[in-house]
Scaffold this motif. Structure first.
Motif, PDB file in Angstrom:
ATOM      1  N   LYS A   1      25.013  21.352  80.858  1.00 28.92           N
ATOM      2  CA  LYS A   1      25.492  21.963  82.094  1.00 28.92           C
ATOM      3  C   LYS A   1      26.802  21.319  82.519  1.00 28.92           C
ATOM      4  O   LYS A   1      27.049  20.136  82.263  1.00 28.92           O
ATOM      5  N   LEU A   2      27.634  22.121  83.144  1.00 22.81           N
ATOM      6  CA  LEU A   2      28.917  21.668  83.676  1.00 22.81           C
ATOM      7  C   LEU A   2      28.728  21.419  85.167  1.00 22.81           C
ATOM      8  O   LEU A   2      28.215  22.275  85.886  1.00 22.81           O
ATOM      9  N   ASN A   3      29.106  20.249  85.641  1.00 24.43           N
ATOM     10  CA  ASN A   3      28.896  19.911  87.051  1.00 24.43           C
ATOM     11  C   ASN A   3      29.585  20.897  87.982  1.00 24.43           C
ATOM     12  O   ASN A   3      30.677  21.405  87.688  1.00 24.43           O
ATOM     13  N   ARG A   4      28.947  21.132  89.110  1.00 23.82           N
ATOM     14  CA  ARG A   4      29.469  22.086  90.081  1.00 23.82           C
ATOM     15  C   ARG A   4      30.686  21.505  90.816  1.00 23.82           C
ATOM     16  O   ARG A   4      30.671  20.371  91.254  1.00 23.82           O
ATOM     17  N   VAL A   5      31.711  22.336  90.957  1.00 19.89           N
ATOM     18  CA  VAL A   5      32.894  21.972  91.740  1.00 19.89           C
ATOM     19  C   VAL A   5      33.255  23.188  92.578  1.00 19.89           C
ATOM     20  O   VAL A   5      33.500  24.274  92.042  1.00 19.89           O
ATOM     21  N   ILE A   6      33.263  23.017  93.894  1.00 23.78           N
ATOM     22  CA  ILE A   6      33.525  24.134  94.799  1.00 23.78           C
ATOM     23  C   ILE A   6      34.921  24.705  94.551  1.00 23.78           C
ATOM     24  O   ILE A   6      35.911  23.984  94.511  1.00 23.78           O
ATOM     25  N   GLY A   7      34.948  26.021  94.355  1.00 27.39           N
ATOM     26  CA  GLY A   7      36.216  26.729  94.212  1.00 27.39           C
ATOM     27  C   GLY A   7      36.853  26.656  92.841  1.00 27.39           C
ATOM     28  O   GLY A   7      37.935  27.221  92.626  1.00 27.39           O
ATOM     29  N   MET A   8      36.220  25.994  91.889  1.00 23.20           N
ATOM     30  CA  MET A   8      36.834  25.835  90.565  1.00 23.20           C
ATOM     31  C   MET A   8      36.873  27.160  89.811  1.00 23.20           C
ATOM     32  O   MET A   8      35.885  27.905  89.779  1.00 23.20           O
ATOM     33  N   LEU A   9      38.010  27.441  89.202  1.00 24.58           N
ATOM     34  CA  LEU A   9      38.176  28.593  88.322  1.00 24.58           C
ATOM     35  C   LEU A   9      38.429  28.036  86.923  1.00 24.58           C
ATOM     36  O   LEU A   9      39.550  27.636  86.596  1.00 24.58           O
ATOM     37  N   PRO A  10      37.412  27.971  86.077  1.00 27.95           N
ATOM     38  CA  PRO A  10      37.517  27.217  84.825  1.00 27.95           C
ATOM     39  C   PRO A  10      38.291  27.893  83.700  1.00 27.95           C
ATOM     40  O   PRO A  10      38.522  27.271  82.663  1.00 27.95           O
ATOM     41  N   GLY A  11      38.690  29.145  83.884  1.00 35.19           N
ATOM     42  CA  GLY A  11      39.436  29.820  82.821  1.00 35.19           C
ATOM     43  C   GLY A  11      40.472  30.760  83.412  1.00 35.19           C
ATOM     44  O   GLY A  11      40.373  31.174  84.569  1.00 35.19           O
ATOM     45  N   LYS A  12      41.473  31.094  82.631  1.00 34.92           N
ATOM     46  CA  LYS A  12      42.479  32.057  83.082  1.00 34.92           C
ATOM     47  C   LYS A  12      42.742  33.068  81.981  1.00 34.92           C
ATOM     48  O   LYS A  12      42.384  32.870  80.821  1.00 34.92           O
ATOM     49  N   ASP A  13      43.348  34.182  82.400  1.00 37.94           N
ATOM     50  CA  ASP A  13      43.639  35.276  81.463  1.00 37.94           C
ATOM     51  C   ASP A  13      42.360  35.805  80.820  1.00 37.94           C
ATOM     52  O   ASP A  13      42.371  36.243  79.660  1.00 37.94           O
ATOM     53  N   GLY A  14      41.272  35.744  81.562  1.00 40.55           N
ATOM     54  CA  GLY A  14      40.008  36.286  81.077  1.00 40.55           C
ATOM     55  C   GLY A  14      39.313  35.464  80.007  1.00 40.55           C
ATOM     56  O   GLY A  14      38.316  35.909  79.441  1.00 40.55           O
ATOM     57  N   GLN A  15      39.825  34.264  79.745  1.00 43.32           N
ATOM     58  CA  GLN A  15      39.232  33.421  78.711  1.00 43.32           C
ATOM     59  C   GLN A  15      38.261  32.428  79.342  1.00 43.32           C
ATOM     60  O   GLN A  15      38.651  31.591  80.156  1.00 43.32           O
ATOM     61  N   ALA A  16      37.005  32.549  78.966  1.00 39.45           N
ATOM     62  CA  ALA A  16      35.969  31.676  79.524  1.00 39.45           C
ATOM     63  C   ALA A  16      35.954  30.332  78.806  1.00 39.45           C
ATOM     64  O   ALA A  16      36.252  30.251  77.612  1.00 39.45           O
ATOM     65  N   PRO A  17      35.592  29.265  79.504  1.00 38.14           N
ATOM     66  CA  PRO A  17      35.453  27.972  78.846  1.00 38.14           C
ATOM     67  C   PRO A  17      34.241  27.965  77.925  1.00 38.14           C
ATOM     68  O   PRO A  17      33.288  28.717  78.137  1.00 38.14           O
TER      69      PRO A  17
END
Length: 293
Positions: free
Chosen positions: A174-190
């Motif tokens: 699991k990836l720790n929760r961070v409020i407001g984090m957007l982990p990817g851009k241009d539609g690419q998921a981490p």
């Protein structure tokens, strides 16, 4: 005579009947001192209460007013074992039963029935943004379903031992929760990738177990954290939030040996973790599967 005089001096200091002084001060003097400190401490208490009141007015019940957000969120695994070491014997149920119970408890909130009851189906591969309208808060926020069946062979539904009995164990990341984090851009998921971890075996000698890890399967496919589970709005604003998971399954790892493994998050919008923080953007653990008594 000297002792009597000294004794008399101490008695006069504590209580002087002639001047009616206690410890060198009259009653009115003591009264003024006590009044001063009473007023002084009431003033300090009032200042403290006023400061706390003003500060509390600047806080939001649902998200931090000031957020020193980590550039790279931490990662963690389940089960963790002792000191991030997972060791068991396939022939001895007692050595791996605790890992099964840990995974059962951890995954129970992800049962499909509970997810359908509390959360909703979202459009995959895009952020689920729920913005406020000015001062009007859009709370509580809705959450997307993360069904246990997404983890397939590591869901514990078809194989209640999660592969531990067969020597093909599943590890949940699991990836720790961070409020407001957007982990990817241009539609690419981490996504998560796991491999051998380099470790020191001598003064200037390093080693890794690449040839011992064998084949690894990821669930969901490619080990991705879908964008629809982001952004996270906080525990109070998003009560039913289900943290996305990635499961890894070791299919033919070398047996009867310690294997050092490291899993990392790969993203085009999350910077690499710091070398000083061993859990920033990565997690390391040791796995040993014994087959001998």
């Amino acid at each position: 005579m000297a002792k009597d005089a000294e004794k008399s001096t101490w008695k006069d200091f504590i209580w002087n009947s002639r001047t009616r002084e206690f410890c060198g001060r009259t009653g009115s003097s003591w009264g003024l001192i006590l009044l001063f400190y009473l007023v002084f401490y009431i003033f300090l208490a009032g200042m403290f209460c006023l400061t706390m009141y003003v500060m509390l007015q600047t806080l939001d019940d649902y998200k931090p007013t000031w957020q020193d957000r980590l550039g790279t969120p931490g990662m963690m695994i389940r089960p963790r074992g002792k000191a991030m070491e997972i060791s068991y014997n396939t022939t001895n149920t007692e050595t791996w039963d605790m890992y099964i119970k840990t995974l059962d408890n951890f995954l129970s909130p992800y049962n499909n029935s509970l997810q359908a009851e509390k959360n909703e189906e979202c459009i995959p591969d895009q952020y689920f943004v729920q913005a406020d309208s000015g001062d009007v808060k859009n709370n509580p926020k809705r959450s997307c379903q993360f069904n246990r069946t997404i983890l397939e062979k590591c869901s514990g539904l078809d194989d209640h031992t999660y592969g531990y009995q067969a020597g093909k164990p599943c590890i949940i990341i699991k990836l720790n929760r961070v409020i407001g984090m957007l982990p990817g851009k241009d539609g690419q998921a981490p996504f998560v990738t796991c491999g051998a971890k380099r470790y020191k075996v001598g003064k200037d000698e390093w080693k890794e177990d690449s040839d011992k890890i064998g084949e690894v399967e990821y669930y969901p496919e490619n080990g991705t954290f879908n964008l629809m589970y982001y952004p996270y709005y906080g525990k109070k604003a998003q009560v039913n939030y289900s943290q996305p998971l990635v499961a890894i399954k070791f299919l033919n790892i070398t047996l009867n040996e310690d294997i050092n493994i490291e899993c990392r998050i790969i993203s085009n919008n999350i910077p690499p973790g710091s070398l000083r923080d061993k859990f920033a953007g990565k997690v390391s653990f040791k796995l040993r599967i014994n087959t001998k008594g």
